[in-house]
Scaffold this motif. Structure first.
Motif, PDB file in Angstrom:
ATOM      1  N   GLN A 163       5.153 -17.187   9.897  1.00 35.69           N
ATOM      2  CA  GLN A 163       3.848 -17.833   9.837  1.00 35.69           C
ATOM      3  C   GLN A 163       2.782 -17.011  10.555  1.00 35.69           C
ATOM      4  OE1 GLN A 163       4.595 -21.813  11.226  1.00 35.69           O
ATOM      5  NE2 GLN A 163       6.253 -22.062   9.766  1.00 35.69           N
ATOM      6  N   VAL A 164       2.745 -15.733  10.234  1.00 35.65           N
ATOM      7  CA  VAL A 164       1.765 -14.815  10.813  1.00 35.65           C
ATOM      8  C   VAL A 164       0.435 -15.041  10.100  1.00 35.65           C
ATOM      9  CG1 VAL A 164       1.145 -12.399  11.170  1.00 35.65           C
ATOM     10  CG2 VAL A 164       3.541 -13.118  11.365  1.00 35.65           C
ATOM     11  N   GLU A 165      -0.571 -15.398  10.867  1.00 36.12           N
ATOM     12  CA  GLU A 165      -1.904 -15.591  10.292  1.00 36.12           C
ATOM     13  C   GLU A 165      -2.603 -14.242  10.188  1.00 36.12           C
ATOM     14  OE1 GLU A 165      -4.381 -18.936  11.623  1.00 36.12           O
ATOM     15  OE2 GLU A 165      -2.703 -19.357  12.976  1.00 36.12           O
ATOM     16  N   GLY A 166      -3.443 -14.125   9.210  1.00 36.04           N
ATOM     17  CA  GLY A 166      -4.214 -12.902   9.069  1.00 36.04           C
ATOM     18  C   GLY A 166      -4.446 -12.552   7.616  1.00 36.04           C
ATOM     19  N   ASP A 167      -5.157 -11.480   7.430  1.00 34.67           N
ATOM     20  CA  ASP A 167      -5.557 -11.023   6.110  1.00 34.67           C
ATOM     21  C   ASP A 167      -4.766  -9.787   5.713  1.00 34.67           C
ATOM     22  OD1 ASP A 167      -8.864 -11.791   7.133  1.00 34.67           O
ATOM     23  OD2 ASP A 167      -7.552 -13.026   5.915  1.00 34.67           O
ATOM     24  N   TYR A 168      -4.777  -9.482   4.416  1.00 33.51           N
ATOM     25  CA  TYR A 168      -4.147  -8.274   3.893  1.00 33.51           C
ATOM     26  C   TYR A 168      -5.234  -7.239   3.646  1.00 33.51           C
ATOM     27  CZ  TYR A 168      -1.720  -5.039   0.834  1.00 33.51           C
ATOM     28  OH  TYR A 168      -1.176  -3.900   0.295  1.00 33.51           O
ATOM     29  N   LEU A 169      -5.054  -6.049   4.203  1.00 32.23           N
ATOM     30  CA  LEU A 169      -6.000  -4.951   4.020  1.00 32.23           C
ATOM     31  C   LEU A 169      -5.249  -3.764   3.434  1.00 32.23           C
ATOM     32  CD1 LEU A 169      -6.939  -6.683   6.566  1.00 32.23           C
ATOM     33  CD2 LEU A 169      -8.346  -4.734   7.101  1.00 32.23           C
ATOM     34  N   GLU A 170      -5.811  -3.167   2.386  1.00 33.45           N
ATOM     35  CA  GLU A 170      -5.215  -1.966   1.808  1.00 33.45           C
ATOM     36  C   GLU A 170      -6.291  -0.908   1.699  1.00 33.45           C
ATOM     37  OE1 GLU A 170      -3.032  -0.623  -2.314  1.00 33.45           O
ATOM     38  OE2 GLU A 170      -2.467  -2.557  -1.452  1.00 33.45           O
ATOM     39  N   PHE A 171      -5.974   0.276   2.171  1.00 29.02           N
ATOM     40  CA  PHE A 171      -6.921   1.384   2.193  1.00 29.02           C
ATOM     41  C   PHE A 171      -6.503   2.412   1.150  1.00 29.02           C
ATOM     42  CE2 PHE A 171      -7.032  -0.735   6.179  1.00 29.02           C
ATOM     43  CZ  PHE A 171      -8.358  -0.717   6.560  1.00 29.02           C
ATOM     44  N   GLY A 172      -7.403   2.666   0.199  1.00 31.04           N
ATOM     45  CA  GLY A 172      -7.086   3.572  -0.901  1.00 31.04           C
ATOM     46  C   GLY A 172      -6.293   2.832  -1.964  1.00 31.04           C
ATOM     47  N   VAL A 173      -6.948   1.989  -2.733  1.00 34.15           N
ATOM     48  CA  VAL A 173      -6.258   1.083  -3.654  1.00 34.15           C
ATOM     49  C   VAL A 173      -6.030   1.652  -5.048  1.00 34.15           C
ATOM     50  CG1 VAL A 173      -7.020  -0.974  -2.435  1.00 34.15           C
ATOM     51  CG2 VAL A 173      -8.447  -0.047  -4.257  1.00 34.15           C
ATOM     52  N   TRP A 174      -6.672   2.762  -5.365  1.00 33.62           N
ATOM     53  CA  TRP A 174      -6.586   3.430  -6.659  1.00 33.62           C
ATOM     54  C   TRP A 174      -6.754   2.428  -7.796  1.00 33.62           C
ATOM     55  CZ3 TRP A 174      -1.843   6.116  -9.227  1.00 33.62           C
ATOM     56  CH2 TRP A 174      -2.277   6.922 -10.288  1.00 33.62           C
ATOM     57  N   GLU A 175      -5.735   2.184  -8.617  1.00 30.59           N
ATOM     58  CA  GLU A 175      -5.865   1.303  -9.777  1.00 30.59           C
ATOM     59  C   GLU A 175      -5.444  -0.137  -9.488  1.00 30.59           C
ATOM     60  OE1 GLU A 175      -3.565   3.506 -12.648  1.00 30.59           O
ATOM     61  OE2 GLU A 175      -5.355   4.588 -13.305  1.00 30.59           O
ATOM     62  N   GLY A 176      -4.914  -0.396  -8.303  1.00 32.94           N
ATOM     63  CA  GLY A 176      -4.609  -1.760  -7.888  1.00 32.94           C
ATOM     64  C   GLY A 176      -3.179  -2.224  -8.041  1.00 32.94           C
ATOM     65  N   SER A 177      -2.253  -1.359  -8.426  1.00 30.98           N
ATOM     66  CA  SER A 177      -0.868  -1.789  -8.641  1.00 30.98           C
ATOM     67  C   SER A 177      -0.236  -2.351  -7.375  1.00 30.98           C
ATOM     68  CB  SER A 177      -0.009  -0.638  -9.159  1.00 30.98           C
ATOM     69  OG  SER A 177      -0.435  -0.261 -10.433  1.00 30.98           O
ATOM     70  N   SER A 178      -0.303  -1.602  -6.288  1.00 34.81           N
ATOM     71  CA  SER A 178       0.314  -2.084  -5.051  1.00 34.81           C
ATOM     72  C   SER A 178      -0.472  -3.253  -4.473  1.00 34.81           C
ATOM     73  CB  SER A 178       0.460  -0.960  -4.021  1.00 34.81           C
ATOM     74  OG  SER A 178      -0.803  -0.438  -3.668  1.00 34.81           O
ATOM     75  N   PHE A 179      -1.786  -3.262  -4.670  1.00 37.86           N
ATOM     76  CA  PHE A 179      -2.612  -4.366  -4.192  1.00 37.86           C
ATOM     77  C   PHE A 179      -2.199  -5.663  -4.891  1.00 37.86           C
ATOM     78  CE2 PHE A 179      -6.404  -6.938  -3.655  1.00 37.86           C
ATOM     79  CZ  PHE A 179      -6.817  -6.619  -2.365  1.00 37.86           C
ATOM     80  N   ALA A 180      -2.051  -5.624  -6.204  1.00 34.55           N
ATOM     81  CA  ALA A 180      -1.623  -6.802  -6.963  1.00 34.55           C
ATOM     82  C   ALA A 180      -0.206  -7.215  -6.575  1.00 34.55           C
ATOM     83  CB  ALA A 180      -1.709  -6.525  -8.464  1.00 34.55           C
ATOM     84  N   ALA A 181       0.667  -6.245  -6.366  1.00 32.86           N
ATOM     85  CA  ALA A 181       2.038  -6.563  -5.964  1.00 32.86           C
ATOM     86  C   ALA A 181       2.048  -7.262  -4.609  1.00 32.86           C
ATOM     87  CB  ALA A 181       2.883  -5.297  -5.926  1.00 32.86           C
ATOM     88  N   ALA A 182       1.229  -6.795  -3.678  1.00 39.79           N
ATOM     89  CA  ALA A 182       1.143  -7.432  -2.362  1.00 39.79           C
ATOM     90  C   ALA A 182       0.615  -8.853  -2.489  1.00 39.79           C
ATOM     91  CB  ALA A 182       0.252  -6.606  -1.437  1.00 39.79           C
ATOM     92  N   TYR A 183      -0.404  -9.026  -3.302  1.00 40.30           N
ATOM     93  CA  TYR A 183      -0.985 -10.352  -3.532  1.00 40.30           C
ATOM     94  C   TYR A 183       0.091 -11.322  -4.041  1.00 40.30           C
ATOM     95  CZ  TYR A 183      -3.700 -14.057  -5.747  1.00 40.30           C
ATOM     96  OH  TYR A 183      -4.185 -15.283  -6.129  1.00 40.30           O
ATOM     97  N   HIS A 184       0.813 -10.911  -5.079  1.00 41.27           N
ATOM     98  CA  HIS A 184       1.817 -11.796  -5.662  1.00 41.27           C
ATOM     99  C   HIS A 184       3.014 -12.007  -4.736  1.00 41.27           C
ATOM    100  CE1 HIS A 184      -0.181 -12.584  -9.375  1.00 41.27           C
ATOM    101  NE2 HIS A 184      -0.378 -11.289  -9.584  1.00 41.27           N
ATOM    102  N   ALA A 185       3.385 -10.985  -3.995  1.00 38.84           N
ATOM    103  CA  ALA A 185       4.490 -11.138  -3.045  1.00 38.84           C
ATOM    104  C   ALA A 185       4.127 -12.165  -1.978  1.00 38.84           C
ATOM    105  CB  ALA A 185       4.831  -9.795  -2.408  1.00 38.84           C
ATOM    106  N   LEU A 186       2.925 -12.075  -1.465  1.00 40.91           N
ATOM    107  CA  LEU A 186       2.509 -13.029  -0.437  1.00 40.91           C
ATOM    108  C   LEU A 186       2.351 -14.427  -1.028  1.00 40.91           C
ATOM    109  CD1 LEU A 186       1.899 -13.494   2.483  1.00 40.91           C
ATOM    110  CD2 LEU A 186      -0.445 -12.770   2.084  1.00 40.91           C
ATOM    111  N   GLN A 187       1.752 -14.528  -2.205  1.00 41.00           N
ATOM    112  CA  GLN A 187       1.569 -15.836  -2.832  1.00 41.00           C
ATOM    113  C   GLN A 187       2.915 -16.510  -3.098  1.00 41.00           C
ATOM    114  OE1 GLN A 187      -1.634 -16.009  -1.909  1.00 41.00           O
ATOM    115  NE2 GLN A 187      -1.827 -17.348  -3.660  1.00 41.00           N
ATOM    116  N   SER A 188       3.859 -15.789  -3.663  1.00 41.12           N
ATOM    117  CA  SER A 188       5.149 -16.410  -3.999  1.00 41.12           C
ATOM    118  C   SER A 188       5.919 -16.791  -2.739  1.00 41.12           C
ATOM    119  CB  SER A 188       5.982 -15.508  -4.904  1.00 41.12           C
ATOM    120  OG  SER A 188       6.335 -14.322  -4.249  1.00 41.12           O
ATOM    121  N   ASN A 189       5.856 -15.945  -1.712  1.00 41.10           N
ATOM    122  CA  ASN A 189       6.528 -16.288  -0.455  1.00 41.10           C
ATOM    123  C   ASN A 189       5.883 -17.503   0.199  1.00 41.10           C
ATOM    124  OD1 ASN A 189       8.806 -14.476   0.583  1.00 41.10           O
ATOM    125  ND2 ASN A 189       7.388 -13.022  -0.350  1.00 41.10           N
TER     126      ASN A 189
END
Length: 141
Positions: free
Chosen positions: A43-69
């Motif tokens: 239950q770690v509070e905080g935001d997700y920050l990604e530096f250098g997102v290029w086309e967004g593949s890892s950004f979207a994967a992080a979003y969905h991983a956090l949402q599903s968890n």
């Protein structure tokens, strides 16, 4: 004999790995799933920050991983002040990028780091996120 053992192990590994290791730990974005699982279970509070997102593949994967968890964890319905605070403060997602690609300079000697490499417009990045069903109202660039 040793070669035979390695061959047998190589044939068995995919079946063993599929049973022992869940898909959260393997695959292209396995480390993201592992990190998001840890963040959620603790239950770690905080935001997700990604530096250098290029086309967004890892950004979207992080979003969905956090949402599903988070969805799985929210189903448990704990009732502590810490849990309620965590539940009521979902993370925001910040994408940091110039969207211009890599600048020229010393790094250009490396084949993957030439000027303009990894360039993707912000509009294309956002379109990629939309196509991957990321809620853009939770994303800041």
């Amino acid at each position: 004999m040793l070669r035979h053992l390695f061959t047998l192990a190589a044939r068995l590994f995919p079946r063993i790995a599929g049973q022992v290791l869940s898909s959260n730990y393997i695959g292209l974005h396995g480390c993201l799933n592992t990190a998001m699982s840890f963040v959620t279970w603790n239950q770690v509070e905080g935001d997700y920050l990604e530096f250098g997102v290029w086309e967004g593949s890892s950004f979207a994967a992080a979003y969905h991983a956090l949402q599903s968890n988070r969805q799985r964890h929210l189903a448990y319905g704990y009732d502590t002040p810490e849990y309620r605070r965590w539940k009521e403060n979902p993370p925001r997602f910040f994408a940091f990028d110039s969207f211009e690609g890599i600048p020229g300079g010393e790094g250009e000697r490396h084949v993957d780091y030439h000027e303009g490499a990894y360039q993707c417009s912000e509009e294309r990045f956002r379109a990629n996120l939309r196509s991957r069903r990321v809620d853009l109202s939770r994303v800041a660039t």
